[in-house]
Design an enzyme around this catalytic site. Structure first.
Site, mmCIF file in Angstrom:
data_model
loop_
_atom_site.group_PDB
_atom_site.id
_atom_site.type_symbol
_atom_site.label_atom_id
_atom_site.label_comp_id
_atom_site.label_asym_id
_atom_site.label_seq_id
_atom_site.Cartn_x
_atom_site.Cartn_y
_atom_site.Cartn_z
ATOM 1 C CG PHE A 280 3.349 6.722 0.789
ATOM 2 C CD1 PHE A 280 4.083 6.113 -0.006
ATOM 3 C CD2 PHE A 280 3.768 7.042 2.166
ATOM 4 C CE1 PHE A 280 5.671 5.903 0.347
ATOM 5 C CE2 PHE A 280 5.104 6.921 2.675
ATOM 6 C CZ PHE A 280 5.999 6.155 1.622
ATOM 7 C CD1 TRP B 214 -3.003 1.399 0.909
ATOM 8 C CD2 TRP B 214 -1.445 2.397 2.177
ATOM 9 N NE1 TRP B 214 -3.397 2.641 1.393
ATOM 10 C CE2 TRP B 214 -2.443 3.371 1.848
ATOM 11 C CE3 TRP B 214 -0.125 2.758 2.890
ATOM 12 C CZ2 TRP B 214 -2.510 4.524 2.617
ATOM 13 C CZ3 TRP B 214 -0.241 4.033 3.619
ATOM 14 C CH2 TRP B 214 -1.369 4.978 3.342
ATOM 15 C CG HIS B 215 3.341 2.370 3.257
ATOM 16 N ND1 HIS B 215 2.845 1.257 3.932
ATOM 17 C CD2 HIS B 215 3.570 3.363 4.054
ATOM 18 C CE1 HIS B 215 2.490 1.897 5.075
ATOM 19 N NE2 HIS B 215 2.744 3.115 5.150
ATOM 20 N N GLY B 216 3.768 1.744 -1.706
ATOM 21 C CA GLY B 216 4.385 2.392 -2.869
ATOM 22 C C GLY B 216 4.518 1.094 -3.501
#
Length: 478
Positions: free
Chosen positions: A478, A325-327
């Protein structure tokens, strides 16, 4: 528009004045004003992506009504699935298209196949991961019959796009924020003062802690090949404080701004670096995201039911998904994997709920055991942060290998004593305020006027002294 920018310093007082002096007697106009302000706030980044935000709002608004009006579970599941697929489809395209294409081509190259890949010059819409999760939780809650579908389009639009939380959270739930949107707000002097105090502390975290750490962190990580292990260790520790000051500082400003407008947003940080184990750390760090994955992924997968195997599997899934999800980079996936490994002992031996209280709750200082536990937990998080910050997994491994070399014993090549002194001051304030919603929440109750205002002037002086070029918040990517 950044919270730490002159443009926001001009924007917010105008909205505040119109909100409390012009629209204060009408709930309808309060919400319309905030919605227009939120759309303007978002359009300042890139007005083209405002249409994507509006499409996401419309999709989930109508999907929620369709789910609630469905004649049977099959029809309701269809509309839920449609909303989830479209939401995640847009998120996947903008955030992960190039990552998947490059990873697939690299995979084929390992077998001797060379392919021409078609990469796109895609600009990631600011806040897409956050407002997508707002909408997903809303339609899922309707499907699970936890809430009713919202019929007022303005109210629902404001829930998704409320400007203090639009870009980097916290990730709100309709069960918490929508009821506040539907009730007329009245001005409270006490809440306004509390909001200003939290904004002040958030700006101090961002400008004095995070931005000053960033100066050294950026240089050390960019040139880690030629630096001593001692210098790299300092760089990793400074990044831990950078990301905490940056993200929790943003959250403080967001919560303080919302409180000035009469809203109570979800608490997103609860002094995570005072955690005594990794499980406690994740109850205190980015709380709105951790609880989102718990409620909408971990529990539906079976949660802790079914024995250790189920607990281990589900824990790895949520941490890997959280990393992704962060990248779109393998570094974030490895970061998630490491945190899953670190938390495994407490999952297997069922000690993950051991530390639910405030550390040294009835004492001014922690015990030696608590100090060792906090130090060990902080050390593990710093190791994981190296992967989070590095450009690639190989760079992170080289960085760690260098830290573990004999050069760790050499005198560091960077002089950071002044910054260490500021961080120690910052952590001392956090420690003495660790029982409050934010560190300086109750300073007005515990100190006389001269001490209180002297402290405020120290914070304001530090913010002014270290203010320079506006620095974007880390989680905006993000």
């Amino acid at each position: 528009m950044l919270f730490n920018s002159l443009s926001f310093a001009l924007f917010f007082p105008v909205i505040f004045g119109l909100y409390w002096w012009i629209a204060r007697k009408s709930l309808k106009w309060q919400n319309i004003l905030l919605l227009v302000a939120s759309f303007y706030f978002y359009s300042c980044w890139d007005w083209r992506f405002l249409f994507l935000l509006m499409f996401s709002i419309g999709l989930d608004y109508f999907s929620g009504i369709k789910i609630e009006n469905s004649k049977n579970s099959r029809e309701a599941k269809f509309w839920l699935t449609l909303s989830i697929v479209i939401n995640l489809g847009f998120l996947g395209f903008f955030k992960y298209y190039n990552f998947f294409i490059e990873s697939f081509a690299e995979f084929l190259s390992n077998f001797g196949f060379k392919v021409n890949i078609w990469l796109l010059n895609i600009i990631l819409p600011v806040g897409i991961s956050f407002y997508t999760f707002h909408g997903l939780s809303y339609v899922i809650d309707i499907y699970k019959k936890r809430i009713k579908a919202e019929r007022n389009f303005v109210d629902y639009s404001l829930f998704v796009s409320f400007f203090p939380l639009l870009v980097a959270g916290p990730i709100e739930r309709a069960t918490h924020l929508l009821p506040q949107i539907k009730v007329q707000r009245t001005f409270s002097y006490e809440n306004a003062v509390s909001g200003l105090r939290q904004i002040l502390w958030g700006l101090f975290k961002k400008i004095v802690i995070a931005d000053q750490c960033a100066i050294y962190v950026n240089e050390i990580f960019a040139h880690h090949q030629g630096l001593y292990g001692s210098t790299l260790a300092i760089g990793a520790i400074l990044f831990a404080f950078q990301i905490y000051g940056d993200f929790s500082g943003y959250s403080d400003i967001a919560l303080g701004t919302a409180r000035l407008l009469g809203f109570d947003l979800l608490k997103n940080f609860n002094y995570p670096y005072f955690s005594r184990d990794i499980a406690e750390f994740w109850r205190r760090w980015h709380i709105s995201l951790s609880s989102w994955f718990r409620d909408y992924l971990y529990i539906p997968l079976g949660g802790s039911n079914g024995g250790n195997w189920m607990r281990i599997r589900n824990t790895f899934i949520i941490f890997l998904v959280s990393g992704f999800w962060h990248g779109a980079n393998w570094t974030f996936i490895v970061w998630g994997f490491l945190n899953a490994l670190f938390i495994m002992p407490s999952i297997i031996f069922k000690t993950n709920r051991n530390n639910l209280d405030v550390v040294a709750e009835n004492s001014l200082f922690p015990t030696i055991k608590e100090i060792l536990m906090m130090g060990f937990t902080f050390g593990l998080t710093v190791v994981a942060w190296i992967f989070f910050r590095a450009d690639s997994v190989m760079d992170a491994l080289k960085y760690i290998r260098r830290v573990c070399s004999y050069s760790l014993l050499k005198y560091p090549q960077k002089e950071v004593k002044w910054l260490v002194a500021i961080i120690l001051f910052f952590m001392a304030v956090e420690w003495f305020g660790r029982k409050e919603n934010f560190a300086i929440e109750k300073i007005h109750l515990d100190h006389n006027r001269w001490v209180r205002w002297g402290f405020y002037y120290i914070l304001i002086g530090g913010i002014i002294y270290f203010s320079g070029e506006e620095q974007i918040f880390i989680y905006f990517q993000f």
